[in-house]
Write a protein that holds these residues in place. Structure first.
Motif, PDB file in Angstrom:
ATOM      1  N   THR A  41       4.089   6.008  -7.639  1.00 26.73           N
ATOM      2  CA  THR A  41       4.497   5.179  -8.765  1.00 26.73           C
ATOM      3  C   THR A  41       3.356   4.227  -9.103  1.00 26.73           C
ATOM      4  O   THR A  41       2.530   3.904  -8.249  1.00 26.73           O
ATOM      5  CB  THR A  41       5.754   4.352  -8.448  1.00 26.73           C
ATOM      6  OG1 THR A  41       5.486   3.516  -7.315  1.00 26.73           O
ATOM      7  CG2 THR A  41       6.932   5.232  -8.128  1.00 26.73           C
ATOM      8  N   VAL A  42       3.322   3.779 -10.328  1.00 29.29           N
ATOM      9  CA  VAL A  42       2.283   2.847 -10.766  1.00 29.29           C
ATOM     10  C   VAL A  42       2.772   1.426 -10.523  1.00 29.29           C
ATOM     11  O   VAL A  42       3.855   1.045 -10.957  1.00 29.29           O
ATOM     12  CB  VAL A  42       1.958   3.067 -12.258  1.00 29.29           C
ATOM     13  CG1 VAL A  42       0.950   2.044 -12.745  1.00 29.29           C
ATOM     14  CG2 VAL A  42       1.448   4.477 -12.480  1.00 29.29           C
ATOM     15  N   LYS A  43       1.956   0.648  -9.787  1.00 24.44           N
ATOM     16  CA  LYS A  43       2.289  -0.746  -9.484  1.00 24.44           C
ATOM     17  C   LYS A  43       1.039  -1.597  -9.632  1.00 24.44           C
ATOM     18  O   LYS A  43      -0.053  -1.165  -9.271  1.00 24.44           O
ATOM     19  CB  LYS A  43       2.793  -0.892  -8.048  1.00 24.44           C
ATOM     20  CG  LYS A  43       4.130  -0.267  -7.787  1.00 24.44           C
ATOM     21  CD  LYS A  43       4.594  -0.586  -6.382  1.00 24.44           C
ATOM     22  CE  LYS A  43       5.979  -0.010  -6.146  1.00 24.44           C
ATOM     23  NZ  LYS A  43       6.507  -0.401  -4.861  1.00 24.44           N
ATOM     24  N   HIS A  44       1.208  -2.802 -10.134  1.00 17.79           N
ATOM     25  CA  HIS A  44       0.113  -3.766 -10.151  1.00 17.79           C
ATOM     26  C   HIS A  44       0.117  -4.498  -8.817  1.00 17.79           C
ATOM     27  O   HIS A  44       1.166  -4.993  -8.383  1.00 17.79           O
ATOM     28  CB  HIS A  44       0.290  -4.773 -11.295  1.00 17.79           C
ATOM     29  CG  HIS A  44      -0.010  -4.187 -12.626  1.00 17.79           C
ATOM     30  ND1 HIS A  44       0.954  -3.647 -13.444  1.00 17.79           N
ATOM     31  CD2 HIS A  44      -1.178  -4.029 -13.276  1.00 17.79           C
ATOM     32  CE1 HIS A  44       0.401  -3.201 -14.542  1.00 17.79           C
ATOM     33  NE2 HIS A  44      -0.906  -3.411 -14.465  1.00 17.79           N
ATOM     34  N   ILE A  45      -1.051  -4.565  -8.175  1.00 17.42           N
ATOM     35  CA  ILE A  45      -1.172  -5.232  -6.880  1.00 17.42           C
ATOM     36  C   ILE A  45      -2.449  -6.061  -6.859  1.00 17.42           C
ATOM     37  O   ILE A  45      -3.289  -5.934  -7.737  1.00 17.42           O
ATOM     38  CB  ILE A  45      -1.209  -4.209  -5.722  1.00 17.42           C
ATOM     39  CG1 ILE A  45      -2.434  -3.307  -5.842  1.00 17.42           C
ATOM     40  CG2 ILE A  45       0.059  -3.391  -5.653  1.00 17.42           C
ATOM     41  CD1 ILE A  45      -2.814  -2.611  -4.563  1.00 17.42           C
ATOM     42  N   ARG A  46      -2.589  -6.863  -5.832  1.00 20.12           N
ATOM     43  CA  ARG A  46      -3.866  -7.547  -5.581  1.00 20.12           C
ATOM     44  C   ARG A  46      -4.562  -6.788  -4.462  1.00 20.12           C
ATOM     45  O   ARG A  46      -3.986  -6.548  -3.408  1.00 20.12           O
ATOM     46  CB  ARG A  46      -3.644  -8.991  -5.148  1.00 20.12           C
ATOM     47  CG  ARG A  46      -3.189  -9.867  -6.271  1.00 20.12           C
ATOM     48  CD  ARG A  46      -3.333 -11.337  -5.903  1.00 20.12           C
ATOM     49  NE  ARG A  46      -2.752 -12.160  -6.930  1.00 20.12           N
ATOM     50  CZ  ARG A  46      -3.404 -12.593  -8.005  1.00 20.12           C
ATOM     51  NH1 ARG A  46      -4.669 -12.250  -8.177  1.00 20.12           N
ATOM     52  NH2 ARG A  46      -2.808 -13.338  -8.892  1.00 20.12           N
ATOM     53  N   ALA A  57      -0.212   5.267  -5.838  1.00 17.06           N
ATOM     54  CA  ALA A  57       0.500   5.909  -4.726  1.00 17.06           C
ATOM     55  C   ALA A  57       0.682   4.896  -3.604  1.00 17.06           C
ATOM     56  O   ALA A  57      -0.242   4.152  -3.274  1.00 17.06           O
ATOM     57  CB  ALA A  57      -0.261   7.120  -4.223  1.00 17.06           C
ATOM     58  N   GLN A  58       1.880   4.893  -3.031  1.00 16.08           N
ATOM     59  CA  GLN A  58       2.166   4.029  -1.900  1.00 16.08           C
ATOM     60  C   GLN A  58       2.600   4.920  -0.732  1.00 16.08           C
ATOM     61  O   GLN A  58       3.393   5.836  -0.916  1.00 16.08           O
ATOM     62  CB  GLN A  58       3.275   3.025  -2.241  1.00 16.08           C
ATOM     63  CG  GLN A  58       2.932   2.095  -3.388  1.00 16.08           C
ATOM     64  CD  GLN A  58       3.080   2.730  -4.759  1.00 16.08           C
ATOM     65  OE1 GLN A  58       4.068   3.408  -5.025  1.00 16.08           O
ATOM     66  NE2 GLN A  58       2.104   2.538  -5.626  1.00 16.08           N
ATOM     67  N   VAL A  59       2.042   4.628   0.433  1.00 12.03           N
ATOM     68  CA  VAL A  59       2.315   5.421   1.625  1.00 12.03           C
ATOM     69  C   VAL A  59       2.977   4.509   2.654  1.00 12.03           C
ATOM     70  O   VAL A  59       2.461   3.435   2.958  1.00 12.03           O
ATOM     71  CB  VAL A  59       1.006   6.015   2.208  1.00 12.03           C
ATOM     72  CG1 VAL A  59       1.277   6.760   3.499  1.00 12.03           C
ATOM     73  CG2 VAL A  59       0.320   6.915   1.184  1.00 12.03           C
ATOM     74  N   TYR A  60       4.120   4.934   3.177  1.00 11.57           N
ATOM     75  CA  TYR A  60       4.846   4.194   4.207  1.00 11.57           C
ATOM     76  C   TYR A  60       4.802   5.025   5.486  1.00 11.57           C
ATOM     77  O   TYR A  60       5.175   6.197   5.473  1.00 11.57           O
ATOM     78  CB  TYR A  60       6.291   3.949   3.777  1.00 11.57           C
ATOM     79  CG  TYR A  60       6.372   3.242   2.444  1.00 11.57           C
ATOM     80  CD1 TYR A  60       6.338   1.859   2.381  1.00 11.57           C
ATOM     81  CD2 TYR A  60       6.446   3.964   1.256  1.00 11.57           C
ATOM     82  CE1 TYR A  60       6.385   1.200   1.158  1.00 11.57           C
ATOM     83  CE2 TYR A  60       6.498   3.316   0.028  1.00 11.57           C
ATOM     84  CZ  TYR A  60       6.461   1.943  -0.012  1.00 11.57           C
ATOM     85  OH  TYR A  60       6.492   1.302  -1.224  1.00 11.57           O
ATOM     86  N   ALA A  61       4.328   4.428   6.572  1.00  7.92           N
ATOM     87  CA  ALA A  61       4.160   5.160   7.823  1.00  7.92           C
ATOM     88  C   ALA A  61       4.517   4.255   9.002  1.00  7.92           C
ATOM     89  O   ALA A  61       4.864   3.086   8.817  1.00  7.92           O
ATOM     90  CB  ALA A  61       2.727   5.666   7.949  1.00  7.92           C
ATOM     91  N   VAL A 102       0.761   1.237   2.770  1.00  2.19           N
ATOM     92  CA  VAL A 102      -0.592   1.444   2.278  1.00  2.19           C
ATOM     93  C   VAL A 102      -0.544   1.658   0.768  1.00  2.19           C
ATOM     94  O   VAL A 102       0.171   2.533   0.291  1.00  2.19           O
ATOM     95  CB  VAL A 102      -1.246   2.666   2.959  1.00  2.19           C
ATOM     96  CG1 VAL A 102      -2.637   2.911   2.422  1.00  2.19           C
ATOM     97  CG2 VAL A 102      -1.252   2.512   4.471  1.00  2.19           C
ATOM     98  N   TYR A 103      -1.302   0.859   0.026  1.00  2.59           N
ATOM     99  CA  TYR A 103      -1.390   1.017  -1.427  1.00  2.59           C
ATOM    100  C   TYR A 103      -2.703   1.704  -1.758  1.00  2.59           C
ATOM    101  O   TYR A 103      -3.770   1.255  -1.333  1.00  2.59           O
ATOM    102  CB  TYR A 103      -1.325  -0.344  -2.125  1.00  2.59           C
ATOM    103  CG  TYR A 103       0.053  -0.948  -2.075  1.00  2.59           C
ATOM    104  CD1 TYR A 103       0.966  -0.695  -3.085  1.00  2.59           C
ATOM    105  CD2 TYR A 103       0.441  -1.761  -1.029  1.00  2.59           C
ATOM    106  CE1 TYR A 103       2.242  -1.234  -3.053  1.00  2.59           C
ATOM    107  CE2 TYR A 103       1.712  -2.304  -0.981  1.00  2.59           C
ATOM    108  CZ  TYR A 103       2.598  -2.037  -2.003  1.00  2.59           C
ATOM    109  OH  TYR A 103       3.874  -2.565  -1.963  1.00  2.59           O
ATOM    110  N   CYS A 104      -2.617   2.810  -2.495  1.00  4.62           N
ATOM    111  CA  CYS A 104      -3.788   3.631  -2.820  1.00  4.62           C
ATOM    112  C   CYS A 104      -4.083   3.615  -4.308  1.00  4.62           C
ATOM    113  O   CYS A 104      -3.200   3.353  -5.118  1.00  4.62           O
ATOM    114  CB  CYS A 104      -3.546   5.079  -2.381  1.00  4.62           C
ATOM    115  SG  CYS A 104      -3.179   5.264  -0.641  1.00  4.62           S
ATOM    116  N   GLU A 105      -5.330   3.941  -4.649  1.00  8.69           N
ATOM    117  CA  GLU A 105      -5.743   4.049  -6.056  1.00  8.69           C
ATOM    118  C   GLU A 105      -4.883   5.049  -6.781  1.00  8.69           C
ATOM    119  O   GLU A 105      -4.413   6.006  -6.221  1.00  8.69           O
ATOM    120  CB  GLU A 105      -7.184   4.513  -6.162  1.00  8.69           C
ATOM    121  CG  GLU A 105      -8.182   3.496  -5.757  1.00  8.69           C
ATOM    122  CD  GLU A 105      -9.617   3.993  -5.896  1.00  8.69           C
ATOM    123  OE1 GLU A 105     -10.471   3.149  -6.113  1.00  8.69           O
ATOM    124  OE2 GLU A 105      -9.880   5.196  -5.768  1.00  8.69           O
TER     125      GLU A 105
END
Length: 105
Positions: A41-46, A57-61, A102-105
């Motif tokens: 999903t598209v998210k704005h982050i710092r 893309a967000q990865v949960y592990a 983990v937040y990815c490009e």
């Protein structure tokens, strides 16, 4: 402390942990597969520098994931992306699972 339940981790990602820069560019460790839950999903982050950017893309592990900022991640669909920021979630003494986000490009 418990980790995320294995039945939640429906995807497999490959992580090449970033180890710094060398004479020829970025240096990565050997790739390692990890069980994860991926949300594209598209998210704005710092990011790590504080700049507002977009994560696609967000990865949960699990809490033991070795994935520092700058690492390369191969998502389940084969797309190669770079780690923008990492958050480790723990709650010592509480009955909630520990995880790495983990937040990815």
């Amino acid at each position: 402390m418990t980790a995320l339940p294995a039945w939640l981790l429906r995807h497999t990602v490959t992580v090449e942990p970033y180890r710094g820069s060398g004479a020829y560019g970025p240096v990565y460790d050997e790739p390692a597969a990890a069980a994860a839950l991926v949300a594209e999903t598209v998210k704005h982050i710092r990011d790590a520098t504080g700049t507002i950017t977009v994560s696609t893309a967000q990865v949960y592990a699990g809490p033991d994931l070795d994935c520092p900022v700058g690492s390369r991640v191969i998502l389940p669909d084969g797309r190669i992306t770079r780690v923008l920021t990492v958050a480790t979630h723990t709650a010592p003494g509480l009955p909630v699972p520990a995880s790495t986000e983990v937040y990815c490009e």
